[in-house]
Design an enzyme around this catalytic site. Structure first.
Site, PDB file in Angstrom:
ATOM      1  CE  LYS A  35       4.650   3.931  -2.989  1.00  0.00           C
ATOM      2  NZ  LYS A  35       5.909   3.392  -2.549  1.00  0.00           N
ATOM      3  CE1 TYR A 254     -14.012  29.478  11.685  1.00  0.00           C
ATOM      4  CE2 TYR A 254     -12.700  28.756   9.861  1.00  0.00           C
ATOM      5  CZ  TYR A 254     -13.692  29.421  10.863  1.00  0.00           C
ATOM      6  OH  TYR A 254     -15.273  28.396  10.500  1.00  0.00           O
TER       7      TYR A 254
HETATM    8  C1  LIG Z   1       6.975   3.784  -4.038  1.00  0.00           C
HETATM    9  C2  LIG Z   1       7.991   3.589  -3.892  1.00  0.00           C
HETATM   10  C3  LIG Z   1       8.949   3.267  -5.082  1.00  0.00           C
HETATM   11  C4  LIG Z   1       8.942   5.279  -5.274  1.00  0.00           C
HETATM   12  O1  LIG Z   1       9.877   5.872  -5.368  1.00  0.00           O
HETATM   13  P1  LIG Z   1       9.667   6.878  -5.838  1.00  0.00           P
HETATM   14  O2  LIG Z   1      10.599   8.209  -4.195  1.00  0.00           O
HETATM   15  O3  LIG Z   1       8.007   7.367  -5.489  1.00  0.00           O
HETATM   16  O4  LIG Z   1      10.764   7.504  -6.842  1.00  0.00           O
HETATM   17  C5  LIG Z   1      10.305   2.921  -4.696  1.00  0.00           C
HETATM   18  N1  LIG Z   1      10.313   1.264  -4.479  1.00  0.00           N
HETATM   19  C6  LIG Z   1       9.342   1.187  -3.908  1.00  0.00           C
HETATM   20  C7  LIG Z   1       9.935  -0.292  -3.363  1.00  0.00           C
HETATM   21  C8  LIG Z   1       8.391   2.507  -2.759  1.00  0.00           C
HETATM   22  O5  LIG Z   1       7.624   1.702  -2.086  1.00  0.00           O
END
Ligand SMILES: *Cc1c(COP(=O)(O)O)cnc(C)c1O
Length: 363
Positions: A35, A254
């Site tokens: 994702k 800054y």
């Molecule tokens: C993002 C996600 C994962 C992966 O999690 P990681 O900590 O990156 O391994 C697994 N399950 C769901 C539902 C997620 O949203």
């Protein structure tokens, strides 16, 4: 010529992490989480490399899955948040995607579509994180409603709220709830619970499908997993664009947050918070220049930072600076910025050029 600020993605490291994940999976199935453009690593490139190593991919939303199908990814792709509306259901059907169903509302969206009863559905249950998923006591109703409409979910999934902290009592509660649900639903449903933190710590949980994300990119999701040889995949690098000597007592940047305690040599690096480098990093944050760590001094600006290189005589205009990657671990930098490496990876802006390569170059 674009400015030298860039993200390099080491696809060989990605392969190695995938191989390690396969070993840890010990025969269980692996669904790679890609994702948010594969946590900023480029979902299309990442899927190409991971395809031989994994059984399926997971994305958050339908648009992400459609983009991967259009790019030629043919493995199963699960949409973790499921449909938001009927148009999503149409897309999920048309592109042959797998979908999570986390609520009775989503079942009502399915009912409008004639082809939807051939979909591969994963049911998401809330075992205690209280973010997404049907409440355990409503799960039988959800299953029955789906069955009435001719839908046959194949997998039960849930998500852990405290996987980074194995000692937390919430893990125990979620695990008890999880086991009760699986026992009650019968063996026809596969199970999926484990994210990177759970996998790297080898937590003993009922789980047929692993869902690793962060570990594939070489992140260390938990202090308990830092012995595993995961390779950082991403480097954020730039170059020294200016050098100057300043006298003891003068301040830099800054608000004059840093004042030189001695005559100092200051290198200006072409990277700032508009490139995803956090503004809240303090004096002393490590920046890797040439062959050693040098301390950040003064405020992070939008497009530049300043680093004290008084003790590093070999620095010149054009010297490479690594902000995170092989030398400055992203988890270490994230901690200094009061965030997590996931956020640093996922919020990289467009203007930083991304390059993908297979061997280690520029190191
Ligand atoms: C993002 C996600 C994962 C992966 O999690 P990681 O900590 O990156 O391994 C697994 N399950 C769901 C539902 C997620 O949203």
């Amino acid at each position: 010529m674009p400015r030298p600020t860039q993200i390099t993605i080491n696809l060989s490291a990605l392969s190695q992490n995938a191989a390690l994940t396969r070993t840890l999976a010990a025969g269980r199935k692996v669904m790679a989480t890609v994702k948010a453009d594969a946590y900023g690593h480029g979902a299309r490139q990442v899927c190409d490399v991971l395809t031989p190593w994994v059984d399926a991919f997971a994305v958050a939303i339908t648009e992400e899955a459609v983009a991967l199908r259009d790019a030629g990814v043919s493995k199963p792709i699960l949409v973790l948040e499921g449909p938001f509306d009927r148009e999503d259901v149409e897309q999920i059907t048309r592109y042959n995607l797998w979908s999570v169903i986390h609520s009775l509302h989503q079942v009502s969206l399915l009912n409008g579509s004639r082809q939807a009863n051939s979909l591969t559905l994963w049911l998401k249950v809330d075992t205690g994180m209280h973010r997404l998923g049907i409440a355990p006591d409503r799960l039988p109703e959800l299953v029955a409603t789906l069955a009435n409409e001719g839908h046959h979910p194949v997998t039960l999934m849930s998500h852990l709220a405290f996987a980074e902290q194995p000692e937390s009592s919430v893990n125990q509660q979620q695990n008890t709830c999880w086991n009760d649900l699986l026992a009650g639903l019968g063996p026809y449903l596969a199970s999926s619970l484990m994210n990177s933190a759970a996998i790297t710590q080898q937590l003993a949980l009922a789980n047929d499908w692993l869902r690793p994300g962060y570990m594939l990119y070489g992140g260390q999701p938990s202090v308990h997993s830092r012995t595993l040889p995961l390779q950082p995949v991403m480097r954020l690098t730039s170059q020294v664009m200016a050098l100057r000597r300043i006298p003891r007592g003068d301040s830099v940047g800054y608000g004059g947050r840093w004042v030189a305690q001695r005559d100092s040599q200051i290198a200006t690096i072409a990277v700032g918070y508009a490139d995803g480098y956090p503004r809240n990093l303090g004096n002393g944050t490590p920046v890797w220049i040439a062959d050693r760590e040098c301390p950040l001094v003064g405020r992070v600006s939008m497009d530049m930072i300043t680093v004290d290189v008084t003790d590093h005589p070999h620095v010149h205009i054009g010297s490479e600076a690594e902000l995170w990657g092989e030398h400055v671990a992203i988890d270490r930098l994230a901690e200094l910025a009061d965030t997590i490496g996931y956020e640093l990876m996922a919020r990289l802006p467009q203007r930083v050029i991304r390059r993908w390569h297979y061997t280690t170059e520029n190191t």
